[in-house]
Design an enzyme around this catalytic site. Sequence first.
Site, PDB file in Angstrom:
ATOM      1  N   GLY A  42       0.798  -1.219   0.000  1.00 17.74           N
ATOM      2  CA  GLY A  42       0.000   0.000   0.000  1.00 17.74           C
ATOM      3  C   GLY A  42       0.824   1.260   0.000  1.00 17.74           C
ATOM      4  N   ASN A  71      -5.022  -7.565  -1.799  1.00 16.68           N
ATOM      5  CA  ASN A  71      -4.071  -6.455  -1.927  1.00 16.68           C
ATOM      6  C   ASN A  71      -4.601  -5.328  -2.806  1.00 16.68           C
ATOM      7  OD1 ASN A  71      -1.404  -8.885  -2.273  1.00 16.68           O
ATOM      8  ND2 ASN A  71      -2.182  -7.990  -0.399  1.00 16.68           N
ATOM      9  N   LYS A  87       5.134  -9.734  -6.371  1.00 14.58           N
ATOM     10  CA  LYS A  87       4.791  -8.320  -6.204  1.00 14.58           C
ATOM     11  C   LYS A  87       5.890  -7.415  -6.746  1.00 14.58           C
ATOM     12  CE  LYS A  87       1.702  -7.973  -2.207  1.00 14.58           C
ATOM     13  NZ  LYS A  87       1.580  -7.362  -0.865  1.00 14.58           N
ATOM     14  N   CYS A 175      17.619   8.736  15.089  1.00 19.02           N
ATOM     15  CA  CYS A 175      17.378   7.584  14.228  1.00 19.02           C
ATOM     16  C   CYS A 175      16.018   6.989  14.598  1.00 19.02           C
ATOM     17  CB  CYS A 175      18.492   6.534  14.369  1.00 19.02           C
ATOM     18  SG  CYS A 175      18.428   5.568  15.909  1.00 19.02           S
ATOM     19  N   CYS A 178      15.562   6.092  18.215  1.00 21.11           N
ATOM     20  CA  CYS A 178      15.349   7.208  19.138  1.00 21.11           C
ATOM     21  C   CYS A 178      13.850   7.430  19.344  1.00 21.11           C
ATOM     22  CB  CYS A 178      15.983   8.480  18.597  1.00 21.11           C
ATOM     23  SG  CYS A 178      17.785   8.495  18.536  1.00 21.11           S
ATOM     24  N   CYS A 192      -2.585  -4.326   9.575  1.00 20.28           N
ATOM     25  CA  CYS A 192      -3.706  -3.940   8.727  1.00 20.28           C
ATOM     26  C   CYS A 192      -4.579  -5.142   8.389  1.00 20.28           C
ATOM     27  CB  CYS A 192      -3.189  -3.282   7.443  1.00 20.28           C
ATOM     28  SG  CYS A 192      -2.441  -1.656   7.699  1.00 20.28           S
ATOM     29  N   CYS A 249      20.766   6.178  22.791  1.00 15.91           N
ATOM     30  CA  CYS A 249      20.068   5.298  21.853  1.00 15.91           C
ATOM     31  C   CYS A 249      20.928   4.111  21.440  1.00 15.91           C
ATOM     32  CB  CYS A 249      19.658   6.095  20.622  1.00 15.91           C
ATOM     33  SG  CYS A 249      18.961   5.082  19.291  1.00 15.91           S
TER      34      CYS A 249
END
Length: 258
Positions: A42, A71, A87, A175, A178, A192, A249
């Site tokens: 998507g 899809n 795909k 990043c 973080c 989803c 981090c």
Amino acid sequence: MTMDFSDSEIVRYSRHILLREIGGTGQAKLRGASVLIIGAGGLGSPAALYLAAAGVGRIGIADHDVLELSNLQRQIAHRMAGIGTSKAASAAAAMRAINPDITIVPIAVQVDANTIDELVASYDIVLDGTDNFATRFIVADACVQGRKTLISAAVLRFEGQIATFKPHQDVSLPCYRCLYPEAPAAGMVPTCAEAGVLGPVTGVMGALQATEAMKEILGIGISLAGRLLLWDALDMRFRMITVPRDPGCFGCSTQHAA
């Protein structure tokens, strides 16, 4: 950078060339750039189509899945005829149909810890359009180690979010880790497939990924680095959140120390 465009290229990209912020020099930058799109779903579908149409010179599209009927509600790069096929190959065919003058690289491999470093090393910018945290962290960590700009987006139900991460360019920038130090526990955040998603939400966020990628290539506008854009489609409301760097981090502290 040369601007030896053919007559057909000048016509094709004329609306870009007319923009003061792009012009012929900017269009040449797009032609000389490379972008890796991870996920031909998507998010990856609209991003791939727009970047191909824009004339980005080399685009890799990585996805090991095969196309399914479910899809097609949102993954607009694909068609009924491609059901059951790769795909990556399906998306590449759609991109070539839009712009045969650029290089499209379909990558029908599993993106994991064994493959990601080599994939990321071959491109300037990485777009993450995956649908699971495990892969997102693998991609994000590889971009930090490979010093590549990452543009990450995610969607669920009627909401989307997007951010750019490029700590290698500025020690003050965060990043991905973080923002999300660790993946949420299994089952805490539905996919989803479990919770659903409004098709156009993926289109908007994927188009925003393409927009931010082009801005990074061209060096124009204000980057999303250090910021997280949230969109609620039901309320038609955008919110911008500042994302600070985490000095401790796990993802980028070693790089900043270097």
